[in-house]
Write a protein that holds these residues in place. Sequence first.
Motif, short mmCIF file in Angstrom:
data_model
loop_
_atom_site.label_atom_id
_atom_site.label_comp_id
_atom_site.label_asym_id
_atom_site.label_seq_id
_atom_site.Cartn_x
_atom_site.Cartn_y
_atom_site.Cartn_z
N HIS A 287 23.19 38.35 -5.21
CA HIS A 287 22.04 37.71 -5.78
C HIS A 287 21.76 36.57 -5.06
N ASP A 288 23.06 35.71 -4.28
CA ASP A 288 22.73 34.78 -2.71
C ASP A 288 22.37 35.14 -1.60
N ARG A 291 20.20 32.27 -0.40
CA ARG A 291 20.74 31.37 -0.68
C ARG A 291 20.22 30.20 0.72
N HIS A 322 15.49 31.11 -5.06
CA HIS A 322 16.83 32.13 -4.32
C HIS A 322 17.01 33.41 -4.99
N HIS A 348 19.99 35.19 -12.06
CA HIS A 348 21.47 35.09 -12.07
C HIS A 348 21.98 33.00 -12.37
N THR A 349 20.67 32.23 -12.01
CA THR A 349 20.77 30.91 -11.77
C THR A 349 20.26 30.45 -13.68
N ASP A 366 28.51 34.39 -12.04
CA ASP A 366 28.40 33.35 -10.47
C ASP A 366 28.78 31.98 -11.14
FE LIG Z 1 22.66 31.39 -7.32
#
Ligand SMILES: [Fe+2]
Length: 433
Positions: A287-288, A291, A322, A348-349, A366
């Motif tokens: 996911h990141d 980032r 991201h 996800h964010t 997260d």
């Molecule tokens: Fe993130």
Amino acid sequence: MTERRIAILGGSFDPPHLGHAAIARAALDAGADQVIWMPAAASPFKQARPPAPALDRWAMVVLATLDEPRFVASRAELDRPPPSFSIETAIRLRAEIAAPHATLWWIVGADHLAEIGRWHRVEDLVQLLRLAVVPRHDLRDAALLEAIERLPERIRSAVEVLPMPVVALSSTEIRRQVRQTGELPARAVVSGVSQYIARYGLYRADRPAGAPASAQAGPAEHAATAAGSDLGSQRAEGVEERIMDQLVRELPRARLEHVLGVAGTAAELAERFGADPGKARIAGLLHDIVRVWPPERLLAACQERGLAVAGFDLEHPLVRLHGLLASHLAEEWFGIKDPDVKAAIASHTLGRPQMSRLERILYVADYCEPGRGPQAEDVRLAARDDLDAAVRLVMDRTIAYLLEQGRAIHPLAVEARNAFLEDSVRAGLTKKS
Ligand SMILES: [Fe+2]
Ligand SMILES: [Fe+2]
């Protein structure tokens, strides 16, 4: 329904080696459904701090457990202030992980047999779990059985031998060899752990423990694969190992710790709420993944891939892009085509309207992974039995935080929350006060 059998493999894991893997495999062969690898904060019998910091030991345990779905890395002991006592962990495991009727096996080395009688509240402990003893070169076969016979009756009845050949590897010996020669012994650790030790220069005499390695290889090569969309087959092709390799090479350690925390929490939530833990872990790991890229690089990479970027995202590229870019790179770099995994990474964010179960799981993980600290405790609590309550809390918290900080709010965050509230009302989950 058959009773679940869970084996717990504790230790310093400094580093985790193929001997640990052999023990864990022996536990599976002996009938365990799952082996939980549980790094200790510090052993109550070794008061000295282990040479590698907890983060490194945790990351290496994650790497060592990646290719066997029945191996699970757990932070249950790692986050507790040392010294940690088995009895307290056993009580919590009974309550949190194991169903009341599950059998818990605590795996202990034969060298600990003599001191079992001195363990804190050992009589209570053996009411909660069984002890599976691993033979060692100087204590095996008949000698091991005799040593068990000498235990007090109430303990002895809870002790059994884990059938397996003696393993000669030791973490102490591995550390000594790296310190003296700068090299790991051959066939001592899995490749991910070996890369990690080299990447961060662990155990080397010329570098303080835990200091990051200085020079790194250039940009990683991203061989796009022709892998299908089935994650089961991707596991066999080592996709998680390739992802971890990428993470270890690209992320600063604080970010790596967060990512491992999210992957572990997402897998746990998936287990709890009936989603696929393997997909959840992959989504968490990815996911990141970009980032830490600077905004210009993110924007350029999005534009190169024809992702339309406008409005808020142009002003604040880091917030959403991201995740969006990571979901594209999941396929481009690692051949992951699963639409649910990609959607979870992308949203996800901020979340989005009509999130799937996997999307909600990653969104919550997260926010509340162990590294987020005590302020996420209420989300963790909510997520124990009500995923949507946790989602709602995260949405509210995020927006409240941005308001408090006087920062701009992405319109998608508001849209996602509004849609979520409407859905809850429709589902009769929200009671009017
Ligand atoms: Fe993130
Ligand atoms: Fe994150």
